[in-house]
Scaffold this active site. Structure first.
Site, PDB file in Angstrom:
ATOM      1  N   GLU A  78     -66.444 -31.259  53.633  1.00  0.00           N
ATOM      2  CA  GLU A  78     -67.669 -31.209  52.845  1.00  0.00           C
ATOM      3  C   GLU A  78     -68.708 -32.186  53.389  1.00  0.00           C
ATOM      4  OE1 GLU A  78     -68.273 -28.968  50.735  1.00  0.00           O
ATOM      5  OE2 GLU A  78     -66.258 -28.192  50.282  1.00  0.00           O
ATOM      6  N   CYS A 141     -64.207 -31.134  41.892  1.00  0.00           N
ATOM      7  CA  CYS A 141     -64.182 -31.638  43.277  1.00  0.00           C
ATOM      8  C   CYS A 141     -65.525 -32.238  43.664  1.00  0.00           C
ATOM      9  CB  CYS A 141     -63.786 -30.536  44.254  1.00  0.00           C
ATOM     10  SG  CYS A 141     -62.029 -30.155  44.148  1.00  0.00           S
ATOM     11  N   HIS A 165     -61.854 -29.729  51.448  1.00  0.00           N
ATOM     12  CA  HIS A 165     -61.306 -28.638  50.637  1.00  0.00           C
ATOM     13  C   HIS A 165     -60.271 -27.868  51.463  1.00  0.00           C
ATOM     14  CE1 HIS A 165     -64.382 -28.276  47.202  1.00  0.00           C
ATOM     15  NE2 HIS A 165     -63.198 -28.173  46.634  1.00  0.00           N
TER      16      HIS A 165
HETATM   17  N1  PCA Z   1     -60.293 -28.013  43.148  1.00  0.00           N
HETATM   18  C1  PCA Z   1     -61.330 -27.968  42.155  1.00  0.00           C
HETATM   19  C2  PCA Z   1     -61.062 -29.158  41.268  1.00  0.00           C
HETATM   20  C3  PCA Z   1     -59.701 -29.630  41.603  1.00  0.00           C
HETATM   21  C4  PCA Z   1     -59.333 -28.917  42.835  1.00  0.00           C
HETATM   22  O1  PCA Z   1     -58.315 -29.104  43.498  1.00  0.00           O
HETATM   23  C5  PCA Z   1     -62.737 -27.871  42.708  1.00  0.00           C
HETATM   24  O2  PCA Z   1     -62.913 -27.335  43.840  1.00  0.00           O
HETATM   25  O3  PCA Z   1     -63.686 -28.304  42.065  1.00  0.00           O
END
Ligand code: PCA
Length: 205
Positions: A78, A141, A165
């Site tokens: 990200e 997240c 991610h």
């Molecule tokens: N993914 C979610 C919140 C926790 C996770 O593992 C997200 O992408 O916001």
């Protein structure tokens, strides 16, 4: 040098979260850098409070938070977190914030200060698909990434931090048609490659 890496608890009816499953399997030391691993609740506010406590206790030089991005096919590094919570589904304590600012005294957005392009390159050199993402969403997240970068900006100025991610694990998509997944082994390897890219960047600094 010490790195803190976190994963999230399962949420949204899933029984596992690939982020913490992978974080657990990372070695305790990579290229002589100590790696501290932790699980973070998938809950607005509490996630940032727990991360802040971990940073105070562990005093890491680098903080990497990892989360599940169901539906993405690649590891995504990200670039940016935005100052907004806008949840379509409740978090693990039933909170569903809509269009809420995370920190009134924070910037609209903060950029990761990790070497994001070098991380992508290192992961791809390991033959695992990876790319930069320009949105971490508006759920927990993005919230945690924003919280991390806000804390770095306000009180932990020497820390480097960012967010990764990861896709679903194969076992999570058995009943989801045409949804991509990635093996746990590849996710773990990608996280290790990312840490190596960060270490190289600092050793070369
Ligand atoms: N993914 C979610 C919140 C926790 C996770 O593992 C997200 O992408 O916001």
């Amino acid at each position: 040098m010490k790195t803190l890496i976190t994963g999230f608890e399962p949420f949204g009816g899933e029984v596992v979260n690939p982020s913490f499953e992978a974080v657990k399997l990372i070695p305790d030391s990579i290229d002589n850098v100590q790696i501290v691993k932790a699980s973070i609740p998938t809950v607005f506010r509490k996630s940032i409070e727990i991360l802040d406590k971990l940073i105070r206790e562990e005093k890491p030089n680098v903080v990497i938070c990892v989360g599940q991005a169901g539906g993405r096919a690649e590891i995504t590094i990200e670039r940016v977190a935005i100052n907004i919570d806008d949840a379509n589904n409740p978090d693990n304590e039933g909170n569903t914030p809509k269009d809420e600012v995370i920190f009134e005294d924070g910037e609209n957005a903060y950029f990761s200060n990790l070497p994001i392009k070098k991380m992508v390159e290192e992961i791809r050199n390991c033959k695992i698909p990876a790319s930069i993402s320009n949105s971490a969403g508006t759920y927990v997240c993005n919230h945690l990434m924003y919280g991390l970068l806000y804390l770095i900006n306000k009180k932990y100025k020497n820390i480097k931090g960012g967010f990764i991610h990861v896709p679903y694990l194969p076992q999570q998509v058995l009943n989801k048609r045409n949804v991509p997944s990635m093996s746990l082994e590849n996710i773990v390897q990608a996280l290790v490659c990312s840490i190596k890219a960060i270490i190289k960047e600092y050793i070369n600094e």
